[in-house]
Motif scaffolding. Structure first.
Motif, mmCIF file in Angstrom:
data_model
loop_
_atom_site.group_PDB
_atom_site.id
_atom_site.type_symbol
_atom_site.label_atom_id
_atom_site.label_comp_id
_atom_site.label_asym_id
_atom_site.label_seq_id
_atom_site.Cartn_x
_atom_site.Cartn_y
_atom_site.Cartn_z
ATOM 1 N N VAL A 21 0.818 -1.043 0.119
ATOM 2 C CA VAL A 21 0.087 -0.037 -0.007
ATOM 3 C C VAL A 21 0.771 1.228 -0.125
ATOM 4 O O VAL A 21 0.618 2.184 -0.769
ATOM 5 N N LEU B 238 1.109 3.837 -3.193
ATOM 6 C CA LEU B 238 0.528 5.404 -2.790
ATOM 7 C C LEU B 238 1.796 6.080 -3.114
ATOM 8 O O LEU B 238 1.440 7.486 -3.579
ATOM 9 N N ASN C 56 -8.003 -4.385 2.934
ATOM 10 C CA ASN C 56 -6.947 -4.853 1.869
ATOM 11 C C ASN C 56 -7.265 -6.549 1.657
ATOM 12 O O ASN C 56 -7.762 -7.055 2.719
ATOM 13 N N VAL D 180 -8.604 -2.678 -1.417
ATOM 14 C CA VAL D 180 -7.871 -3.186 -2.486
ATOM 15 C C VAL D 180 -8.172 -4.755 -2.433
ATOM 16 O O VAL D 180 -8.247 -5.320 -1.229
ATOM 17 N N MET E 271 -3.851 1.223 -6.442
ATOM 18 C CA MET E 271 -4.049 2.215 -5.594
ATOM 19 C C MET E 271 -4.881 3.501 -6.051
ATOM 20 O O MET E 271 -6.033 3.611 -5.257
#
Length: 437
Positions: free
Chosen positions: A20, A24, A153, A179, A214
């Motif tokens: 993540v 990002l 997630n 996600v 993302m």
């Protein structure tokens, strides 16, 4: 320009924080945001991924190993000229050692010290509404650590996503996105954690895929708004480790990789020159350098090549006749007489120290360390206390007969005995130094 910051935390390792964070970092960078990464704790691998994702150096901030003034200084440097700092937590958000408040090594220390909110990453595989109970616990465990939002997630379906989202939002925490489960997004690992960014065959394409995921899954505008402005004083470099010399010959290749970004930056800023050389390419340190540093890495995976690197070994031996040589962890292994690889084959190393190590007879060593240096040398003076850590699976099979480099204690100050070795101008230890104690 005032930078904003957000901590990316989770209940445990393996929740997907790194994927993540990297995704990002690249996603914001593609938008033109001046974004930089930070890793809490002593993990030296993840900052390399942060650097590739952003095109700017990564940084470790460790509240146990670094005095508060040094934390302030390094954080302020990383924030200078940035718009957004994404701080990836080590392990679980509150996982540290039981010592003085805000010196435990956990990411929650930085949340308290600098007023940074947390983006909580929850791996919801194998659960649904129960994720809300976990989020509720995080939101109420410590009133000084603010949970700003949740990222789901590894959800398995839209129904799964909806069940988790509805339950979490009912307790008053926003869900910034989800996600979905995708094995292709998983980064490869080996015995010390992730395979390093420099060794990943198609690292940029993988980071691009993470950024795509993302952008598709998370509300980047909302995350930018959730990040809090940081206001920091300049701190101090008083407890930073000084350059070990004016011209530093640094072993640098696939076997020697673990030099902390803050050390590299500080040494250069202090006027030192760092001259890289590759033992795997059978290169020796240059004669015009005044100190040689062998950092940690993976010599156990390259023992056969190192064992036959005659020019490297002869050149290092000549260098050590008159100039300091220091090895940390993997570097310490190469300074010994022999290294046994995973297949049980023993390879001759440099023999500048008298110990032998084995990767076939494994024993995990992991933890914070306080090292009291025995004599004046490359990393300090006799009696100086360094803070750092050990993380390795190799073990000493023959202790040798050298005097110890230091006396070490664990993170709580409990004595562990002598560490490493010293002979002539050569010193080495399994201990990775981070800062002065």
């Amino acid at each position: 320009m005032t930078a904003r910051a957000l901590i990316i935390g989770a209940p445990r390792s393996g929740s997907g924080k790194t994927s993540v964070t990297i995704g990002l970092l690249r996603a914001f960078a593609r938008r033109g945001v001046k974004v930089r990464g930070v890793k809490t704790g002593p993990d030296y691998i993840d900052p390399g991924f942060h650097a590739v994702a952003t095109g700017t150096p990564g940084l470790n901030l460790d509240s146990w190993a670094m005095q508060p003034d040094l934390l302030q200084h390094l954080f302020a440097e990383q924030a200078d000229g940035a718009e957004l700092l994404l701080i990836e937590s080590a392990m679980g958000l509150f996982d540290g050692i039981p010592v003085a408040e805000n010196r435990t090594g956990c990411a929650a220390d930085l949340a308290r010290l600098f007023g940074i909110p947390v983006l909580l990453v929850l791996d919801v595989s194998g659960q649904s509404q129960t994720a809300a109970a976990v989020a509720y616990g995080f939101a109420h465990y410590d009133p000084d650590v603010k949970m700003s939002a949740v990222v789901l997630n590894r959800a398995g379906s839209e129904r799964h996503r909806t069940l988790c989202t509805d339950a979490i939002e009912k307790i008053g925490l926003p869900v910034a996105g989800c996600v979905m489960r995708d094995p292709s997004l998983v980064l490869p690992e080996r015995h010390l954690g992730l395979v390093q960014a420099s060794e990943h065959p198609e690292i940029d394409a993988h980071i691009e895929a993470l950024a795509d995921a993302m952008e598709k899954s998370l509300d980047l505008d909302a995350l930018m708004a959730l990040a809090a402005p940081v206001s920091l004083d300049s701190g101090s470099l008083e407890t930073a480790i000084a350059p070990p010399g004016q011209r530093i010959a640094l072993a640098q290749d696939a076997a020697f990789t673990f030099l902390y970004p803050h050390l590299d930056k500080h040494w250069r800023a202090a006027g030192a020159e760092i001259i890289p050389f590759s033992p795997l390419a059978d290169e020796a340190p240059r004669d015009d350098c005044d100190v040689c540093w062998l950092p940690g890495g993976y010599p156990e995976l390259h023992a056969a090549t190192l064992g036959t690197a005659a020019n490297f070994k002869a050149g290092l031996s000549r260098f050590a006749e008159s100039k300091p040589v220091h090895g940390e962890c993997g570097g310490y292994m190469v300074l010994g007489e022999a290294l046994e690889d995973a297949q049980g084959v023993t390879h001759a190393m440099t023999g500048l120290l008298s110990h032998s190590t084995s990767f076939a007879k494994r024993k995990m060593n992991l933890g914070y360390r306080q090292a009291t240096i025995a004599v004046d040398g490359t990393v300090g003076s006799a009696g100086d206390v360094l803070r750092g850590h050990e993380f390795h699976y190799a073990r000493v099979t023959e202790p040798g007969h050298d005097a110890p480099f230091a006396e070490i204690a664990d993170g709580q100050g409990r004595p562990l005995g002598p560490s490493g070795g010293r002979r002539g101008h050569v010193t080495g230890t399994f201990f990775h130094a981070i800062a002065k104690g």
